[in-house]
Design an enzyme around this catalytic site. Structure first.
Site, mmCIF file in Angstrom:
data_model
loop_
_atom_site.group_PDB
_atom_site.id
_atom_site.type_symbol
_atom_site.label_atom_id
_atom_site.label_comp_id
_atom_site.label_asym_id
_atom_site.label_seq_id
_atom_site.Cartn_x
_atom_site.Cartn_y
_atom_site.Cartn_z
ATOM 1 N N TYR A 117 1.283 9.586 -1.317
ATOM 2 C CA TYR A 117 1.434 10.388 -2.539
ATOM 3 C C TYR A 117 0.077 10.830 -3.085
ATOM 4 C CZ TYR A 117 6.477 9.802 -3.462
ATOM 5 O OH TYR A 117 7.844 9.873 -3.439
ATOM 6 N N SER A 118 -0.699 9.878 -3.613
ATOM 7 C CA SER A 118 -1.921 10.220 -4.339
ATOM 8 C C SER A 118 -2.961 10.878 -3.440
ATOM 9 C CB SER A 118 -2.526 8.966 -4.974
ATOM 10 O OG SER A 118 -1.667 8.431 -5.952
ATOM 11 N N GLU A 234 10.803 1.948 -8.323
ATOM 12 C CA GLU A 234 9.719 0.977 -8.440
ATOM 13 C C GLU A 234 9.985 -0.049 -9.535
ATOM 14 O OE1 GLU A 234 5.547 2.434 -6.970
ATOM 15 O OE2 GLU A 234 6.235 3.759 -8.558
ATOM 16 N N SER A 359 -1.690 6.025 -14.551
ATOM 17 C CA SER A 359 -2.534 5.422 -15.590
ATOM 18 C C SER A 359 -1.774 5.298 -16.902
ATOM 19 C CB SER A 359 -3.792 6.272 -15.798
ATOM 20 O OG SER A 359 -3.441 7.529 -16.375
#
Length: 382
Positions: A117-118, A234, A359
């Site tokens: 993903y990131s 998740e 975050s």
């Protein structure tokens, strides 16, 4: 919401506890441990009627298993990403062929997964991904970079969020593609060394990596919808198991505070009690939201709660040690690589808890926009 465990549930708890007591040493072979779990039917126990070779148990017994696993000090799981993230996504969005191909291998512990993903410049802002996938006949050719990829060094497959529509922006033109990792010269994995000296995360470079068209989950262009669905998995049962581990860490910090005499400090006592109370709040919140659908803010609230809590516990773990918290188990001037004790590991690793997985700032923005209905945050260059 409270779980009133029945007599049958307690029998199941005893079965799980006995099996873990007999097998949980793991022998240091993490892939072998996954296969041991799979052979006994302990992977994917909540996947539903189709089962794919696993036990089909309800939510209460999934909680029982997760808690007993956490309490048993069994080896860390290498199959978590495949079992708890990809598998529910395939069950919800995958084709019959994808389910038949991938779910049995996950259930058996034979194939390990990582999450692509990131990216640099597209971490918490996932819609900014730039990795591209160009279709060539019955395959896609994938090029780009992913970062902070857990377990990529051991994974057999990666589910990759990539742009399959040239020139698309933000949420449009994305697809979730299942990519085999064994492609020398086309996929490179580079470990990222962390503050702790370990390398739990990786950079992954795709240079023309190949993936089959039938391995697109949910269809081409549906990547954003599928990716958001996956992120919703998740939370849930795994969150409760995580909290069992947190409780054990807190217990060790309390014992250290008593042993060092730091507990006589009223400020330290207050911090210890606050950690205990906040952990109870996290548990009740997890139970309250467990199994619910459509609660847009629940994952963000959970992440805010546990990320900050665990980071504060790391700070407290070092504080109760006093000056000893700054001394390593070996001379840091000569040890290579340097060694840390458990509290130092906790302190340093938990610095990232409020960053990875989205975050704190991103989580608050999600709550503001999707729950409170506040105006959307402007996107673009400032």
């Amino acid at each position: 919401m409270d779980f009133g465990f029945s007599a049958a549930d307690e029998v199941f708890r005893g079965e799980a506890r006995a099996w873990l007591a007999a097998h949980a040493s793991g022998g240091g072979d993490r892939r072998g441990w996954e296969r041991t779990l799979g052979a006994a039917g302990w992977i994917g126990i909540g996947w539903g009627e189709e089962g794919y070779g696993n036990r089909n148990v309800g939510l209460t017994r999934q909680v029982v298993w997760a808690e007993e696993y956490a309490r048993s000090s069994a080896p860390p799981r290498s199959g978590h990403i495949g079992e708890n993230l990809l598998a529910p996504t395939l069950i919800a969005h995958g084709s019959p062929e994808q389910k038949a191909r991938f779910l049995p291998a996950i259930a058996a512990g034979d194939e390990l997964w990582c999450q692509g993903y990131s990216e640099p410049g597209a971490g918490s802002d996932l819609a900014g991904v730039r990795t591209g996938a160009v279709r060539e006949g019955d395959c896609y050719r994938i090029s780009g970079q992913k970062i902070w990829t857990s377990l990529a060094q051991d994974a057999d497959w990666c589910f990759v969020l990539a742009r399959t529509e040239a020139g698309s922006r933000r949420h449009q033109g994305l697809s979730l593609i299942l990519v085999p990792m064994d492609q020398p010269g086309r996929i490179e994995v580079r470990p990222i060394r962390q503050l702790t000296g370990t390398s739990d995360f990786n950079e992954v470079f795709f240079d023309g990596a190949r993936a089959r068209v039938e391995h697109v989950v949910g269809g081409e262009g549906a990547g954003w919808r599928v990716a958001m669905s996956l992120l919703g998995f998740e939370r849930g049962v795994s969150t409760l198991a995580q909290q069992i581990g947190f409780a054990e860490e807190l217990g060790r910090v309390v014992r250290a505070a008593v042993g060092s005499g730091a507990v006589r400090d009223p400020v330290v006592r207050e911090r210890l009690v606050r950690q205990w109370a906040e952990l109870r709040v996290m548990r009740w919140n997890a139970l309250r939201t467990l199994g619910r659908a459509g609660d847009a803010g629940a994952p963000s609230v959970a992440k805010l709660l546990w990320g900050g809590w665990h980071q504060r516990l790391g700070e407290l773990a070092v504080a109760v040690r006093g000056t000893g918290g700054g001394v390593g188990p070996r001379d840091w001037a000569t040890a290579s690589p340097y060694e840390l004790d458990a509290f130092q590991q906790l302190f340093l690793f938990s610095r990232a808890d409020t960053v990875y997985g989205g975050s704190d700032q991103i989580q608050r923005t999600i709550i503001a926009e999707r729950v409170l209905g506040l105006p959307r945050e402007p996107k673009g260059v400032v």
